[in-house]
Motif scaffolding. Structure first.
Motif, PDB file in Angstrom:
ATOM      1  N   ARG A 144       0.850  -1.198   0.000  1.00 38.04           N
ATOM      2  CA  ARG A 144       0.000   0.000   0.000  1.00 38.04           C
ATOM      3  C   ARG A 144       0.879   1.239   0.000  1.00 38.04           C
ATOM      4  O   ARG A 144       1.125   1.842   1.044  1.00 38.04           O
ATOM      5  CB  ARG A 144      -0.951  -0.017   1.193  1.00 38.04           C
ATOM      6  CG  ARG A 144      -2.008   1.061   1.059  1.00 38.04           C
ATOM      7  CD  ARG A 144      -3.124   0.950   2.065  1.00 38.04           C
ATOM      8  NE  ARG A 144      -4.120   1.973   1.787  1.00 38.04           N
ATOM      9  CZ  ARG A 144      -5.102   1.863   0.912  1.00 38.04           C
ATOM     10  NH1 ARG A 144      -5.237   0.734   0.233  1.00 38.04           N
ATOM     11  NH2 ARG A 144      -5.958   2.832   0.719  1.00 38.04           N
ATOM     12  N   ASP A 146       2.158   5.174  -0.691  1.00 31.82           N
ATOM     13  CA  ASP A 146       1.534   6.494  -0.595  1.00 31.82           C
ATOM     14  C   ASP A 146       1.049   6.970  -1.956  1.00 31.82           C
ATOM     15  O   ASP A 146      -0.018   7.598  -2.069  1.00 31.82           O
ATOM     16  CB  ASP A 146       2.525   7.515  -0.028  1.00 31.82           C
ATOM     17  CG  ASP A 146       2.898   7.229   1.415  1.00 31.82           C
ATOM     18  OD1 ASP A 146       2.134   6.506   2.090  1.00 31.82           O
ATOM     19  OD2 ASP A 146       3.953   7.720   1.858  1.00 31.82           O
ATOM     20  N   GLN A 161      -1.619   8.447  -8.973  1.00 33.41           N
ATOM     21  CA  GLN A 161      -2.700   8.191  -8.015  1.00 33.41           C
ATOM     22  C   GLN A 161      -2.154   8.402  -6.611  1.00 33.41           C
ATOM     23  O   GLN A 161      -1.157   7.787  -6.224  1.00 33.41           O
ATOM     24  CB  GLN A 161      -3.210   6.759  -8.164  1.00 33.41           C
ATOM     25  CG  GLN A 161      -4.214   6.345  -7.106  1.00 33.41           C
ATOM     26  CD  GLN A 161      -4.621   4.895  -7.239  1.00 33.41           C
ATOM     27  OE1 GLN A 161      -5.026   4.445  -8.312  1.00 33.41           O
ATOM     28  NE2 GLN A 161      -4.506   4.140  -6.151  1.00 33.41           N
ATOM     29  N   ASN A 163      -2.811   7.822  -2.810  1.00 29.39           N
ATOM     30  CA  ASN A 163      -3.635   7.031  -1.913  1.00 29.39           C
ATOM     31  C   ASN A 163      -3.980   7.822  -0.651  1.00 29.39           C
ATOM     32  O   ASN A 163      -3.248   8.733  -0.256  1.00 29.39           O
ATOM     33  CB  ASN A 163      -2.932   5.728  -1.553  1.00 29.39           C
ATOM     34  CG  ASN A 163      -2.982   4.727  -2.704  1.00 29.39           C
ATOM     35  OD1 ASN A 163      -3.933   4.715  -3.478  1.00 29.39           O
ATOM     36  ND2 ASN A 163      -1.960   3.901  -2.821  1.00 29.39           N
ATOM     37  N   GLU A 259     -10.147   9.953   7.272  1.00 29.24           N
ATOM     38  CA  GLU A 259      -9.497   9.529   6.028  1.00 29.24           C
ATOM     39  C   GLU A 259      -9.488  10.697   5.058  1.00 29.24           C
ATOM     40  O   GLU A 259     -10.536  11.263   4.754  1.00 29.24           O
ATOM     41  CB  GLU A 259     -10.255   8.349   5.430  1.00 29.24           C
ATOM     42  CG  GLU A 259      -9.756   7.891   4.077  1.00 29.24           C
ATOM     43  CD  GLU A 259     -10.570   6.738   3.514  1.00 29.24           C
ATOM     44  OE1 GLU A 259     -10.290   6.337   2.368  1.00 29.24           O
ATOM     45  OE2 GLU A 259     -11.478   6.244   4.219  1.00 29.24           O
ATOM     46  N   LYS A 261      -8.720  11.969   1.292  1.00 25.01           N
ATOM     47  CA  LYS A 261      -8.537  11.540  -0.089  1.00 25.01           C
ATOM     48  C   LYS A 261      -7.564  12.463  -0.816  1.00 25.01           C
ATOM     49  O   LYS A 261      -7.622  13.682  -0.682  1.00 25.01           O
ATOM     50  CB  LYS A 261      -9.874  11.549  -0.826  1.00 25.01           C
ATOM     51  CG  LYS A 261     -10.958  10.668  -0.199  1.00 25.01           C
ATOM     52  CD  LYS A 261     -10.721   9.210  -0.484  1.00 25.01           C
ATOM     53  CE  LYS A 261     -11.930   8.381  -0.062  1.00 25.01           C
ATOM     54  NZ  LYS A 261     -11.742   6.945  -0.346  1.00 25.01           N
ATOM     55  N   LYS A 262      -6.668  11.872  -1.568  1.00 25.81           N
ATOM     56  CA  LYS A 262      -5.685  12.592  -2.380  1.00 25.81           C
ATOM     57  C   LYS A 262      -4.944  13.683  -1.594  1.00 25.81           C
ATOM     58  O   LYS A 262      -4.925  14.859  -1.997  1.00 25.81           O
ATOM     59  CB  LYS A 262      -6.353  13.204  -3.619  1.00 25.81           C
ATOM     60  CG  LYS A 262      -6.931  12.166  -4.563  1.00 25.81           C
ATOM     61  CD  LYS A 262      -7.490  12.795  -5.824  1.00 25.81           C
ATOM     62  CE  LYS A 262      -8.042  11.730  -6.762  1.00 25.81           C
ATOM     63  NZ  LYS A 262      -8.610  12.315  -7.991  1.00 25.81           N
ATOM     64  N   ARG A 266       1.198  14.547   3.855  1.00 28.18           N
ATOM     65  CA  ARG A 266       0.838  13.353   4.604  1.00 28.18           C
ATOM     66  C   ARG A 266       1.321  13.367   6.047  1.00 28.18           C
ATOM     67  O   ARG A 266       0.921  12.509   6.836  1.00 28.18           O
ATOM     68  CB  ARG A 266       1.424  12.097   3.931  1.00 28.18           C
ATOM     69  CG  ARG A 266       1.093  11.939   2.482  1.00 28.18           C
ATOM     70  CD  ARG A 266       1.592  10.611   1.959  1.00 28.18           C
ATOM     71  NE  ARG A 266       0.721   9.527   2.376  1.00 28.18           N
ATOM     72  CZ  ARG A 266      -0.335   9.103   1.671  1.00 28.18           C
ATOM     73  NH1 ARG A 266      -0.648   9.677   0.530  1.00 28.18           N
ATOM     74  NH2 ARG A 266      -1.074   8.115   2.114  1.00 28.18           N
ATOM     75  N   HIS A 295      -4.004   2.535   6.762  1.00 26.44           N
ATOM     76  CA  HIS A 295      -5.319   2.168   6.237  1.00 26.44           C
ATOM     77  C   HIS A 295      -5.988   1.110   7.106  1.00 26.44           C
ATOM     78  O   HIS A 295      -7.217   1.117   7.274  1.00 26.44           O
ATOM     79  CB  HIS A 295      -5.154   1.649   4.802  1.00 26.44           C
ATOM     80  CG  HIS A 295      -6.399   1.090   4.211  1.00 26.44           C
ATOM     81  ND1 HIS A 295      -6.702  -0.252   4.239  1.00 26.44           N
ATOM     82  CD2 HIS A 295      -7.446   1.697   3.610  1.00 26.44           C
ATOM     83  CE1 HIS A 295      -7.869  -0.456   3.669  1.00 26.44           C
ATOM     84  NE2 HIS A 295      -8.342   0.699   3.269  1.00 26.44           N
TER      85      HIS A 295
END
Length: 431
Positions: A144, A146, A161, A163, A259, A261-262, A266, A295
């Motif tokens: 998984r 980043d 993409q 995550n 959570e 998104k995008k 981080r 996650h």
């Protein structure tokens, strides 16, 4: 398989670059790139044939020169990620159909076994990936990551993409009539509008045109600072269960995960972020123990089999004595409770009988018709119905054993405890 004979057959099929030659035999030697492997095979074939060694001087018909572009794509990926905060990555490749067909044709013409070598896209993932790591000083993660960079070789570009990122903590709800998450109006579906008698639209009578049954939620009081700090597109709130809208959440607080998104960032300072959330919530809610999480923590929170401790203010329909209350409390201590779906939630819960335990209970009177009870029960135990009996749908109940009507007038959750769960496990948290 005689590797040199097979390599000779590949070379004889036309101009083939070292990478495409070496890739056909990637499972036969280790520690070399396919390009170095192919070069070595080309030299070995020339020596065995007592021929002059020659590098191919035409474009490879298999990859059409794409194996010369590892560095180009790595730089595209690094450039696409230059404004993104990440520690781990993965590279994927969308291979043009023609290249896949050429690869199959080469193996067929050279009579190579199907189970040897390496896929073209596997080589591309690896070769571009290791260059991306060097350019960005980050590590590859096949589970998984980043970020995921998808190379589209047919278009010649890169799709990135990002995550989701996750923040874990516990919240306290300090004001009543605040739901945990946004609660769209069921009459207008969240639009805030209804059809007017003469045609057209007018504000919804049920929600006053807001589109929501409640103006604020724990989600709305906590997610905006996180979304802003992590520069994401959307934030989702996940709680370990939820308390009634009219109940406070006090004490140790309720575990939650936000959570994002995008996220383009981080790793916010969680201490500073915690302070920002608490200032933003303006004494209606507060959070503590904010940590970056993985996650897996989302499922861990959502599936938490938590026991809860409640404090309820109770009003009785008739006078009750301290001895009567004490006797009933003793009878409910450790009791197994059967609860048919309560009247107040049967529009959104399946009709069935739930069996739950009362772990601990204590209570006292404030006067003959008012008292306070504290109950530690299994997750899913309906406290209001344990007190009222819910017209016989909950057995046994405080009201039923007393023989006097009883109603919860105020409810506080003072502890949510994970049964055999530890939320400070480093496996689910990030530094």
């Amino acid at each position: 398989m005689d590797v040199l004979s097979a390599a000779r057959r590949v070379i004889d099929e036309g101009p083939v670059c070292d990478a495409c030659l070496g890739r056909q035999f990637a499972d036969r030697s280790f520690g070399l790139s396919n390009s170095d492997r192919g070069h070595s095979l080309r030299v070995a074939v020339a020596l065995e044939d007592d021929a002059d060694f020659e590098e191919p001087n035409e474009e490879c018909w298999v990859c059409e020169g794409l194996t010369d572009d590892f560095e180009v794509y790595a730089e595209q990926v690094a450039d696409a990620l230059s404004d993104i905060d990440f520690e781990t990555y993965q590279v994927g490749t969308r291979t043009p159909p023609l290249i896949e067909e050429n690869e199959v044709l080469l193996r067929d013409l050279a009579d190579l076994p199907e189970d040897t070598g390496e896929l073209f896209k596997s080589e591309y993932n690896r070769e571009v990936g290791k260059r991306v790591g060097a350019l960005t000083d980050t590590e590859v993660d096949f589970e998984r990551p980043d970020v995921l960079a998808l190379l589209n070789l047919e278009r010649g570009d890169v799709d990135v993409q990002i995550n989701p990122a996750f923040v874990f903590g516990r919240y306290r709800k300090l004001e009543r009539d605040i739901p945990q998450t946004e609660w769209p109006c069921r009459e207008c579906g969240g639009s805030g509008k209804q059809l007017a008698e003469g045609g057209g639209e007018e504000p919804c009578d049920y929600c006053g045109g807001d589109g929501y049954l409640y103006s604020k939620s724990v989600e709305e009081l906590t997610t905006p600072p996180v979304l802003d700090a992590m520069d994401g597109d959307e934030a989702l709130f996940h709680g370990a269960g939820r308390e009634d809208v009219d109940a406070l959440m006090l004490g140790t607080g309720r575990p939650f995960v936000i959570e994002v998104k995008k996220p383009r960032r981080r790793t916010p300072d969680t201490d500073a972020l915690e302070a920002e959330i608490n200032e933003f919530a303006d004494d209606r809610a507060e959070v503590e123990g904010l940590r970056l999480a993985t996650h897996e923590m989302v499922e861990r929170v959502k599936e938490l089999d938590a026991s809860k401790t409640y404090r309820a203010q109770v009003e009785f329909d008739a006078p009750v004595s301290e001895d009567d209350l004490a006797n009933v409390v003793e009878e409910l201590q450790g009791a197994t409770i059967e609860q048919f779906t309560p009247n107040r939630v049967d529009h959104r819960r399946a009709n069935l009988t739930r069996v739950r335990e009362v772990y601990d209970i204590d209570g006292h009177l404030e006067d003959e018709t008012h008292g306070e009870v504290e109950i530690h029960g299994a997750g899913g135990l309906y406290i209001k119905e344990l007190v009222s009996g819910d017209e016989g749908r909950t057995e046994p109940s405080l009201a039923g054993l007393l023989g006097v009507g009883a109603e919860v007038t105020a409810l506080d959750v003072i502890a949510v405890e994970g049964e055999n769960e530890l939320f400070d496990d480093d496996e689910y948290l990030r530094e």
